[in-house]
Design an enzyme around this catalytic site. Structure first.
Site, PDB file in Angstrom:
ATOM      1  CE1 TYR A  39      49.781  23.059  41.503  1.00  0.00           C
ATOM      2  CE2 TYR A  39      48.576  24.661  41.042  1.00  0.00           C
ATOM      3  CZ  TYR A  39      49.706  24.180  41.380  1.00  0.00           C
ATOM      4  OH  TYR A  39      50.578  25.058  42.144  1.00  0.00           O
TER       5      TYR A  39
ATOM      6  CD1 TRP B 135      48.701  26.370  45.862  1.00  0.00           C
ATOM      7  CD2 TRP B 135      49.210  26.940  48.033  1.00  0.00           C
ATOM      8  NE1 TRP B 135      50.094  26.651  45.853  1.00  0.00           N
ATOM      9  CE2 TRP B 135      50.296  26.727  47.268  1.00  0.00           C
ATOM     10  CE3 TRP B 135      49.163  27.346  49.238  1.00  0.00           C
ATOM     11  CZ2 TRP B 135      51.469  27.368  47.814  1.00  0.00           C
ATOM     12  CZ3 TRP B 135      50.090  27.631  49.979  1.00  0.00           C
ATOM     13  CH2 TRP B 135      51.354  27.506  48.955  1.00  0.00           C
TER      14      TRP B 135
HETATM   15  N1  LIG Z   1      48.344  34.810  35.706  1.00  0.00           N
HETATM   16  C1  LIG Z   1      48.742  34.290  36.920  1.00  0.00           C
HETATM   17  N2  LIG Z   1      48.284  32.844  37.016  1.00  0.00           N
HETATM   18  C2  LIG Z   1      48.779  32.205  37.946  1.00  0.00           C
HETATM   19  C3  LIG Z   1      49.726  32.655  38.808  1.00  0.00           C
HETATM   20  C4  LIG Z   1      50.503  33.778  38.501  1.00  0.00           C
HETATM   21  O1  LIG Z   1      51.395  34.466  39.124  1.00  0.00           O
HETATM   22  N3  LIG Z   1      49.942  34.381  37.403  1.00  0.00           N
HETATM   23  N4  LIG Z   1      50.314  31.671  39.878  1.00  0.00           N
HETATM   24  C5  LIG Z   1      49.882  30.241  39.624  1.00  0.00           C
HETATM   25  C6  LIG Z   1      50.373  29.620  40.973  1.00  0.00           C
HETATM   26  S1  LIG Z   1      51.998  29.663  41.322  1.00  0.00           S
HETATM   27  C7  LIG Z   1      49.501  28.812  41.576  1.00  0.00           C
HETATM   28  S2  LIG Z   1      50.186  27.800  42.769  1.00  0.00           S
HETATM   29  C8  LIG Z   1      48.032  28.735  40.984  1.00  0.00           C
HETATM   30  C9  LIG Z   1      46.911  28.645  42.364  1.00  0.00           C
HETATM   31  O2  LIG Z   1      46.004  28.082  41.895  1.00  0.00           O
HETATM   32  P1  LIG Z   1      44.896  27.065  43.190  1.00  0.00           P
HETATM   33  O3  LIG Z   1      45.622  26.598  44.225  1.00  0.00           O
HETATM   34  O4  LIG Z   1      44.043  26.458  42.033  1.00  0.00           O
HETATM   35  O5  LIG Z   1      44.233  28.416  43.565  1.00  0.00           O
HETATM   36  P2  LIG Z   1      43.495  28.559  45.053  1.00  0.00           P
HETATM   37  O6  LIG Z   1      42.729  29.917  45.046  1.00  0.00           O
HETATM   38  O7  LIG Z   1      44.283  28.381  46.047  1.00  0.00           O
HETATM   39  O8  LIG Z   1      42.511  27.424  44.948  1.00  0.00           O
HETATM   40  C10 LIG Z   1      42.399  26.313  45.947  1.00  0.00           C
HETATM   41  C11 LIG Z   1      40.998  25.876  46.064  1.00  0.00           C
HETATM   42  O9  LIG Z   1      40.767  24.873  46.931  1.00  0.00           O
HETATM   43  C12 LIG Z   1      39.569  25.020  47.756  1.00  0.00           C
HETATM   44  N5  LIG Z   1      39.958  24.361  49.247  1.00  0.00           N
HETATM   45  C13 LIG Z   1      40.719  24.624  49.999  1.00  0.00           C
HETATM   46  N6  LIG Z   1      40.826  23.680  50.930  1.00  0.00           N
HETATM   47  C14 LIG Z   1      39.893  22.826  50.516  1.00  0.00           C
HETATM   48  C15 LIG Z   1      39.686  21.382  50.963  1.00  0.00           C
HETATM   49  O10 LIG Z   1      40.018  21.161  52.105  1.00  0.00           O
HETATM   50  N7  LIG Z   1      38.649  20.672  50.230  1.00  0.00           N
HETATM   51  C16 LIG Z   1      38.230  21.155  49.075  1.00  0.00           C
HETATM   52  N8  LIG Z   1      37.307  20.412  48.540  1.00  0.00           N
HETATM   53  N9  LIG Z   1      38.446  22.402  48.633  1.00  0.00           N
HETATM   54  C17 LIG Z   1      39.269  23.076  49.363  1.00  0.00           C
HETATM   55  C18 LIG Z   1      39.516  26.567  47.837  1.00  0.00           C
HETATM   56  O11 LIG Z   1      38.616  27.031  48.473  1.00  0.00           O
HETATM   57  C19 LIG Z   1      40.042  26.982  46.551  1.00  0.00           C
HETATM   58  O12 LIG Z   1      38.994  27.145  45.989  1.00  0.00           O
HETATM   59  O13 LIG Z   1      47.626  29.941  40.315  1.00  0.00           O
HETATM   60  C20 LIG Z   1      48.653  29.996  39.260  1.00  0.00           C
HETATM   61  N10 LIG Z   1      48.175  31.031  38.212  1.00  0.00           N
HETATM   62  N1  LIG Z   2      50.155  36.821  49.899  1.00  0.00           N
HETATM   63  C1  LIG Z   2      50.223  35.595  49.246  1.00  0.00           C
HETATM   64  N2  LIG Z   2      51.494  34.750  49.229  1.00  0.00           N
HETATM   65  C2  LIG Z   2      51.720  33.889  48.482  1.00  0.00           C
HETATM   66  C3  LIG Z   2      50.806  33.529  47.468  1.00  0.00           C
HETATM   67  C4  LIG Z   2      49.658  34.228  47.456  1.00  0.00           C
HETATM   68  O1  LIG Z   2      48.654  33.881  46.762  1.00  0.00           O
HETATM   69  N3  LIG Z   2      49.356  35.343  48.214  1.00  0.00           N
HETATM   70  N4  LIG Z   2      51.059  32.298  46.567  1.00  0.00           N
HETATM   71  C5  LIG Z   2      52.171  31.694  47.197  1.00  0.00           C
HETATM   72  C6  LIG Z   2      52.601  30.554  45.876  1.00  0.00           C
HETATM   73  S1  LIG Z   2      51.830  29.459  45.549  1.00  0.00           S
HETATM   74  C7  LIG Z   2      53.605  31.036  45.311  1.00  0.00           C
HETATM   75  S2  LIG Z   2      54.067  30.043  43.918  1.00  0.00           S
HETATM   76  C8  LIG Z   2      54.567  32.165  45.477  1.00  0.00           C
HETATM   77  C9  LIG Z   2      54.805  32.829  44.334  1.00  0.00           C
HETATM   78  O2  LIG Z   2      55.997  33.677  44.492  1.00  0.00           O
HETATM   79  P1  LIG Z   2      56.398  34.630  43.187  1.00  0.00           P
HETATM   80  O3  LIG Z   2      56.216  33.902  41.933  1.00  0.00           O
HETATM   81  O4  LIG Z   2      57.875  34.976  43.447  1.00  0.00           O
HETATM   82  O5  LIG Z   2      55.646  35.943  43.383  1.00  0.00           O
HETATM   83  P2  LIG Z   2      54.939  36.874  42.402  1.00  0.00           P
HETATM   84  O6  LIG Z   2      54.048  37.904  43.205  1.00  0.00           O
HETATM   85  O7  LIG Z   2      54.325  36.215  40.939  1.00  0.00           O
HETATM   86  O8  LIG Z   2      56.159  37.761  41.751  1.00  0.00           O
HETATM   87  C10 LIG Z   2      57.014  38.095  42.737  1.00  0.00           C
HETATM   88  C11 LIG Z   2      57.673  39.656  42.301  1.00  0.00           C
HETATM   89  O9  LIG Z   2      58.027  39.491  41.017  1.00  0.00           O
HETATM   90  C12 LIG Z   2      57.828  40.385  40.244  1.00  0.00           C
HETATM   91  N5  LIG Z   2      57.844  40.438  38.901  1.00  0.00           N
HETATM   92  C13 LIG Z   2      57.005  40.068  38.049  1.00  0.00           C
HETATM   93  N6  LIG Z   2      57.434  40.096  36.765  1.00  0.00           N
HETATM   94  C14 LIG Z   2      58.811  40.197  36.651  1.00  0.00           C
HETATM   95  C15 LIG Z   2      59.957  40.287  35.757  1.00  0.00           C
HETATM   96  O10 LIG Z   2      59.551  40.015  34.712  1.00  0.00           O
HETATM   97  N7  LIG Z   2      61.099  40.651  36.220  1.00  0.00           N
HETATM   98  C16 LIG Z   2      61.279  40.955  37.713  1.00  0.00           C
HETATM   99  N8  LIG Z   2      62.389  41.380  38.046  1.00  0.00           N
HETATM  100  N9  LIG Z   2      60.286  40.852  38.546  1.00  0.00           N
HETATM  101  C17 LIG Z   2      59.055  40.447  38.216  1.00  0.00           C
HETATM  102  C18 LIG Z   2      56.800  40.869  40.701  1.00  0.00           C
HETATM  103  O11 LIG Z   2      56.445  42.431  40.792  1.00  0.00           O
HETATM  104  C19 LIG Z   2      56.673  40.732  42.403  1.00  0.00           C
HETATM  105  O12 LIG Z   2      57.188  41.658  43.267  1.00  0.00           O
HETATM  106  O13 LIG Z   2      54.001  32.805  46.451  1.00  0.00           O
HETATM  107  C20 LIG Z   2      53.307  32.381  47.567  1.00  0.00           C
HETATM  108  N10 LIG Z   2      52.955  33.425  48.553  1.00  0.00           N
HETATM  109 MO   LIG Z   3      52.210  28.668  43.410  1.00  0.00          MO
END
Ligand SMILES: Nc1nc2c(c(=O)[nH]1)N[C@H]1C(S)=C(S)[C@@H](COP(=O)(O)OP(=O)(O)OC[C@H]3O[C@@H](n4cnc5c(=O)[nH]c(N)nc54)[C@H](O)[C@@H]3O)O[C@H]1N2
Ligand SMILES: Nc1nc2c(c(=O)[nH]1)N[C@H]1C(S)=C(S)[C@@H](COP(=O)(O)OP(=O)(O)OC[C@H]3O[C@@H](n4cnc5c(=O)[nH]c(N)nc54)[C@H](O)[C@@H]3O)O[C@H]1N2
Ligand SMILES: [Mo]
Length: 828
Positions: A157, A159
Site C-alpha cells: 500500500y 502513495w
Molecule cells: N497516525 C496516522 N497515520 C496515518 C494517517 C493519519 O492520518 N494518521 N494517514 C494514513 C493515510 S490516509 C495514508 S494514505 C498513509 C500514507 O502512507 P504512504 O502512502 O505509505 O506514505 P508515503 O510517505 O506517501 O509513502 C510513499 C513511498 O513511496 C515512495 N515512492 C514514490 N514514488 C515511487 C516510485 O515510483 N517507485 C517506488 N519504488 N517508490 C516510490 C516514496 O519515496 C515513499 O517512500 O498514511 C496513513 N497513516
Molecule cells: N498537504 C497534504 N495534503 C494531503 C496529504 C498530505 O500528506 N499532505 N494526504 C492526502 C491523503 S492520502 C488523504 S487520505 C487526505 C486526508 O484528509 P483528512 O483525513 O481529511 O486530513 P487530516 O489532516 O487527517 O484531517 C483533517 C482535519 O480533521 C481534523 N480532525 C482531526 N481529528 C478530528 C476529530 O476528531 N474531529 C474533528 N471535527 N476534526 C478532527 C484535523 O485537525 C484536520 O484539520 O489528505 C490528502 N492531502
Molecule cells: Mo490517504
C-alpha cells in the site's frame, strides 16, 4: 507565542513570479505549438531547458542546466502552486537518496530470517544489480515452494508516484501474478471505514466521487460547514497530478461572502482563509455532537419529515435511540455537550442555523480514521437527511471537498489507459486491490503476521489469515503509515524476507533485507491526467534528468525479475517505455474521437511540451450531487438494498457486530480526551502534513522550513505548555504506553487545550533500532497510535485515535540520523 501558522513552509516561492510564464495550453482545435517551441528555443540560448512533467504536487517545468534540475517551476496555469514543489525537486538530490542495490548483512551472509532484530541498524552490503535480481527471484521462488503462494505478501500500500506506466504497485502485482500467486490487500488507509460503510448507507463508496461543484456553492450555499475538513491544506496534492482547482473554488466562496463554520480541534488554514467561525469539540466526539444537533432538529421540528419519508429508510428504527426511548438517554444537546465539551447552546444554535440556511456539510476523512470510525460518516449522512437538502443546489453533504480538489468541475475528457496487473486488476487505484486470490484488509497486515491461521470477521465475511513469510513493498512507506510502530517491529520479526523498492532511505527501506534503488518520476517518461476530479488535461511526464547513481525504474527492475523467472516477455509484452506511453495516449485519442473531440497525434502532443486541455460542459460545471436521485428516486435509485439512504441497515443488523450496530450510534473509543478509560491527558491529532505528502520529501532540505531543533513540530496550546513549563522551541518528549518520541514544541492558540498535533509522516528514527520501545529521535507519531481496527465491519486503521502526555526533554539530545545514508560502510 507563535503566530497562527507557526510551521508554515517558508520558501523563496512567489506566485506572481510564476504567473509571468509564457506557456499556453495546447487547446483542442487550436495548436499554439509554435509558441511553446519558440520559448524553448529562447531558453536553449541560455543553456537551459524547461521540460514538462507532473507529480502529486502539480504540473511543472523542470528547469535543467548542465544536466541538473535547478528548479521545478509550476505550470503557468496552476491556480495555486504548492511551495512543496521545491522539496520535490530536492528529492532527486537529497542526502537520503538510495544509491545502489543493498542487502542486509546478516540476511546475505546467514540467509533469510537471520538476526531479525538487526533490521534497522544500517548494516547493509552493496551488491550488483545482477546479484540483486538473482537474489529476489530465487527468494520469491523459495518462499512459495516452502510455505505456499500465500506466504508472499504484495499488498504494497502507498502513495507511489502518478503515471500510467510507472505505477510500481501495479507493476509489483504484475510480476507476482505472472510468476505465481500472492496475498494482496483490500481497502486503503485514507477512507478505510467510510468506503465500507457508505455502500450500505448511500449505495456507493462516495468518498472518491465528485461533490456539488464550487460554481454551484458560490451561487447557492449560505452556510459552508467544514467538518474536520481542511482543503487549503489537503488539496495541495492529488492522487493523479494536482490541478489545485479547490483553491479557485474557495476563492469564489470568499468573494461570494458565504458564511463558514469549521468544526475542528485545530484552527485550519481553510477557516483562517475564509474568516470562518471556529468551533472546537474534543476530538473523537463528533458523533455525540451530531446526535445533539439531530436531537435539536427533531425536538424543535426543524427536520424535514417529507425528505425522510420519500428518500430514506430506517429513520423510525433510529428515532427511539435519538430520543432515548430505547435506552433511557435522550441524545439531546445537554448530553452531547457533556461529552464533546461545547456549550449546549452552541449545539442548539448549530442545529438552527443548519436548518435555516442552505447548508453544505463538508466532511473530511480524519473522523473515520478513528475507533468506530464508521459511525461519524453514517451519522453525518443521517444529519443531512434530516436537514433534507441533499440534491438541492448548494445543500446536503460532500465527502471529498478536501481531497484532490473535489468540487472542482469535471471536464469532458477521455480516460487514459494504464498498465494492468496481468490478472484483470485495475491501475492500482486505492480501493480494490484485485488480481489476487487472498486479500486481507490493508491495515490488518501486522495482525496477520502475528496471528496466522486465525479467523477474522470482515464486512459480513470471514477471512482466514494467511501465513506470510516474505513482504514486498514498492511505492509505500509502512514504517510511516501503519500505527503502533513497536507492535509492528515485533510482527516484522515473523518475516524471513522484506524487499523494498524506493528512492529514499525511509525507515521502511532501513528495515528491509533487500533494498532496490528506483528512479524518481523525473528520471523517466510517463503520462498522466491533471486532477482526480477535474480531469482537465493530459500531461506528458517527461524525463527531466538522467537516473542518479544506479537507480532504475520499477518497470525495468520487475521486468528483469520476471525474466529471471521465465516471464520476461509476458511482463513487457515486448514494448518499450515509449511504446506503452504512446499506446495509452492513442487509446484515449480513440475514446475522445467517439465523444466528438480530436486530439493531436502523439508526437505533436509530446513535443508541444504543454498539457493538452479538454473542454468543460455547463452540466458538469454546475453539477449537483444526488440531484438525479432527488428528482426521481425510483428511476435513479441509490445502490442500497432499499434504493434509498439507509439510516438503519438490515444487512449490518444481520452481521450482529458488537462494534458496528445497525444504525449510527455513539460508541466509546478505546481512548480519547477525558474519556472514561483514558490514561493520558492529551489527545493526539496526527494530521496530514502541511509541508509534506505523508513521509515524502521529509528527507529533503525542505524539512528545515518547519522543523524545530531539527525535529518534527508538536503543536500545543499555551495552557498545556504552561502547565508543563514548556516554551516554544523546546525539545519535548511525547509518550504513552505504546512508545515515545522527541519533537520540537510549537506553542500556539491555533490548537484547543487538551490536544497536541504531531503530523503523520515524520521519519521513524529509533535511537536503538534493535530495541522495541526505543525513543524516536525525529518524531514519527505512529509510535504512539493504536494498531487496532475501527470495527469488524471495515477493519480499518485508527491513526487518528490516541492519547499521550508531553514533557520537556532535558537529557542529552540524541542525534537525528535518519536523513543520511544508513551506514558509512555502504557509501560505495
Ligand atoms: N497516525 C496516522 N497515520 C496515518 C494517517 C493519519 O492520518 N494518521 N494517514 C494514513 C493515510 S490516509 C495514508 S494514505 C498513509 C500514507 O502512507 P504512504 O502512502 O505509505 O506514505 P508515503 O510517505 O506517501 O509513502 C510513499 C513511498 O513511496 C515512495 N515512492 C514514490 N514514488 C515511487 C516510485 O515510483 N517507485 C517506488 N519504488 N517508490 C516510490 C516514496 O519515496 C515513499 O517512500 O498514511 C496513513 N497513516
Ligand atoms: N498537504 C497534504 N495534503 C494531503 C496529504 C498530505 O500528506 N499532505 N494526504 C492526502 C491523503 S492520502 C488523504 S487520505 C487526505 C486526508 O484528509 P483528512 O483525513 O481529511 O486530513 P487530516 O489532516 O487527517 O484531517 C483533517 C482535519 O480533521 C481534523 N480532525 C482531526 N481529528 C478530528 C476529530 O476528531 N474531529 C474533528 N471535527 N476534526 C478532527 C484535523 O485537525 C484536520 O484539520 O489528505 C490528502 N492531502
Ligand atoms: Mo490517504
Amino acid at each position: 507565542m507563535s503566530t497562527k501558522y507557526p510551521d508554515a513552509p517558508v520558501s523563496a516561492f512567489s506566485r506572481r513570479r510564476f504567473l509571468q510564464g509564457s506557456a499556453a495550453t495546447v487547446a483542442l482545435g487550436s495548436m499554439p505549438f509554435s509558441m511553446s517551441l519558440l520559448s524553448r528555443g529562447a531558453l536553449a540560448q541560455t543553456g537551459q531547458q524547461a521540460i514538462l512533467s507532473g507529480s502529486h504536487w502539480g504540473a511543472f517545468k523542470g528547469i535543467v542546466e548542465d544536466g541538473r534540475a535547478v528548479e521545478f517551476k509550476p505550470w503557468a496555469k496552476d491556480p495555486h502552486p504548492t511551495p512543496m514543489l521545491e522539496g520535490v525537486r530536492d528529492s532527486i538530490y537529497s542526502a537520503s537518496r538510495i544509491r545502489y542495490p543493498m542487502v542486509r548483512r546478516a540476511w546475505l551472509e546467514q540467509g533469510p530470517g537471520a538476526d531479525p532484530d538487526s533490521r534497522g541498524d544500517g548494516d547493509f552490503v552493496r551488491v550488483s544489480w545482477e546479484e540483486a535480481i538473482d537474489l529476489v527471484a530465487k527468494e520469491i521462488t523459495r518462499v512459495r515452494d516452502t510455505y505456499g503462494q500465500q506466504a508472499v505478501y504484495g499488498g504494497s500500500y502507498g502513495w507511489k508516484s502518478p503515471g500510467k506506466l510507472h505505477n510500481c504497485k501495479t507493476l509489483l502485482r504484475r510480476m507476482l501474478n505472472l510468476t505465481g500467486g500472492f496475498t494482496s490487500s483490500i481497502g486503503d488507509y485514507s477512507t478505510g471505514a467510510a468506503q465500507v460503510i457508505l455502500p450500505y448507507v448511500s449505495g456507493s463508496i462516495e468518498v472518491y466521487e465528485q461533490c456539488t461543484t464550487y460554481p454551484v456553492l458560490a451561487e447557492h450555499t449560505e452556510l459552508m460547514v467544514y467538518w474536520g475538513c481542511d482543503p487549503r491544506n489537503n488539496s495541495q496534492i492529488s492522487w493523479q497530478i494536482a490541478d489545485h482547482g479547490a483553491f479557485e473554488g474557495m476563492e469564489s466562496l470568499k468573494e461570494a461572502g458565504v458564511d463558514t463554520i469549521s468544526i475542528d480541534p485545530l484552527l485550519t488554514q481553510t477557516c483562517d482563509y475564509l474568516d470562518g467561525e471556529w468551533v472546537a469539540p474534543k476530538p473523537q466526539t463528533d458523533v455525540p455532537l451530531m446526535l445533539g444537533i439531530a436531537h435539536t432538529l427533531y425536538s424543535e421540528d426543524l427536520h424535514d419529515q417529507d425528505f425522510l419519508d420519500r428518500y430514506t429508510s430506517g429513520f423510525d428504527e433510529f428515532l427511539p435511540y435519538l430520543t432515548g426511548e430505547a435506552d433511557g438517554q435522550p441524545k439531546d444537546a445537554d448530553w452531547a455537550a457533556e461529552i464533546c465539551g461545547l456549550e449546549a447552546d452552541t449545539i442548539r444554535d448549530l442545529a438552527r442555523r443548519f436548518a435555516n440556511n442552505r447548508t453544505m456539510l463538508a466532511l473530511g476523512y480524519s473522523m473515520q480514521r478513528q475507533h468506530h470510525g464508521e459511525q461519524s460518516t453514517w451519522m453525518l449522512v443521517t444529519l443531512a437527511c434530516m436537514l433534507g437538502q441533499i440534491g438541492l443546489p448548494g445543500g446536503g453533504y460532500g465527502l471529498s471537498y478536501h481531497y484532490s480538489s473535489g468540487g472542482a468541475p469535471t471536464h469532458e475528457s477521455p480516460i487514459l489507459k494504464a498498465i494492468g496487473d496481468a490478472a484483470g486488476g485495475g491501475d492500482g487505484g486505492s480501493v480494490d486491490e484485485s488480481g489476487s486470490d487472498i486479500m486481507i484488509p490493508v491495515a490488518r497486515f501486522v495482525e496477520t503476521l502475528l496471528n496466522p491461521g486465525e479467523t477474522m470477521e470482515f464486512n459480513g465475511n470471514e477471512i482466514e489469515l494467511p501465513l506470510v513469510k516474505l513482504a514486498y513493498w514498492a511505492g509505500g512507506n509502512p514504517f510511516a503509515h501503519h500505527q503502533d510502530r513497536n507492535e509492528m517491529l515485533r510482527a516484522w520479526r515473523e518475516l524471513e524476507t522484506f524487499i523494498v523498492h524506493d528512492f529514499q532511505w525511509t525507515a521502511t527501506a532501513r528495515h528491509a533485507d533487500i533494498v532496490l534503488p528506483t528512479t524518481t518520476s523525473y528520471e523517466r517518461n510517463d503520462i498522466e491526467q491533471l486532477g482526480d476530479y477535474a480531469l482537465s488535461h493530459v500531461v506528458a511526464m517527461k524525463k527531466i534528468v538522467e537516473p542518479q547513481f544506479e537507480a532504475r525504474s520499477d518497470f525495468d527492475i520487475f521486468a528483469d525479475i520476471a525474466d529471471k523467472m521465465g516471464k520476461g516477455y509476458e511482463f513487457t509484452e515486448g514494448r518499450s517505455e515509449m511504446d506503452w506511453i504512446r499506446g495509452f495516449y492513442e487509446g484515449a485519442k480513440i475514446e475522445a474521437r467517439a465523444k466528438g473531440m480530436e486530439m493531436p497525434v502523439f508526437d505533436v502532443f509530446w513535443e508541444s511540451n504543454e498539457p493538452l486541455g479538454f473542454p468543460l460542459k455547463d452540466e458538469q460545471k454546475y453539477f449537483v450531487r444526488h440531484e438525479a436521485f432527488r428528482e426521481d428516486p425510483i428511476l435513479n435509485a441509490l445502490g442500497t438494498a432499499t434504493g434509498k439512504f439507509e439510516i438503519y441497515s438490515r444487512a449490518i443488523a444481520e452481521y450482529g457486530y458488537d462494534d458496528c450496530p445497525p444504525h449510527p450510534t455513539w460508541l466509546e473509543p478505546i481512548e480519547r480526551l477525558d474519556g472514561p478509560t483514558t490514561r493520558y491527558p492529551l489527545s493526539i491529532a496526527s494530521n496530514h502534513p502541511r509541508g509534506r505528502l505523508h513521509s515524502q520529501i521529509c528527507g529533503t532540505p525542505f524539512r528545515e522550513t518547519y522543523a524545530v531543533q531539527g525535529r518534527e513540530p508538536c503543536w500545543l496550546n499555551p495552557q498545556d505548555a504552561a502547565e508543563r513549563d514548556i516554551r516554544d522551541g523546546d525539545v519535548v518528549r511525547v509518550f504513552n504506553d505504546r512508545g515515545q518520541l522527541l519533537a520540537g514544541a510549537v506553542v500556539t492558540e491555533a490548537i484547543m487545550p487538551g490536544v497536541i498535533r504531531v503530523q503523520e509522516g515524520g521519519w521513524f528514527d529509533p535511537v536503538k533500532p534493535s530495541e522495541i520501545g526505543s525513543l524516536c529521535s525525529y518524531g514519527d507519531v505512529n509510535v504512539l497510535t493504536p494498531g487496532i481496527a475501527t470495527s469488524k465491519l471495515a477493519q480499518a486503521n485508527c491513526g487518528q485515535t490516541g492519547v499521550a502526555d508531553v514533557e520537556k526533554f532535558t537529557d542529552d539530545l540524541p542525534e537525528v540520523t535518519v536523513f543520511s545514508q544508513p551506514s558509512p560502510r555502504d557509501a560505495g
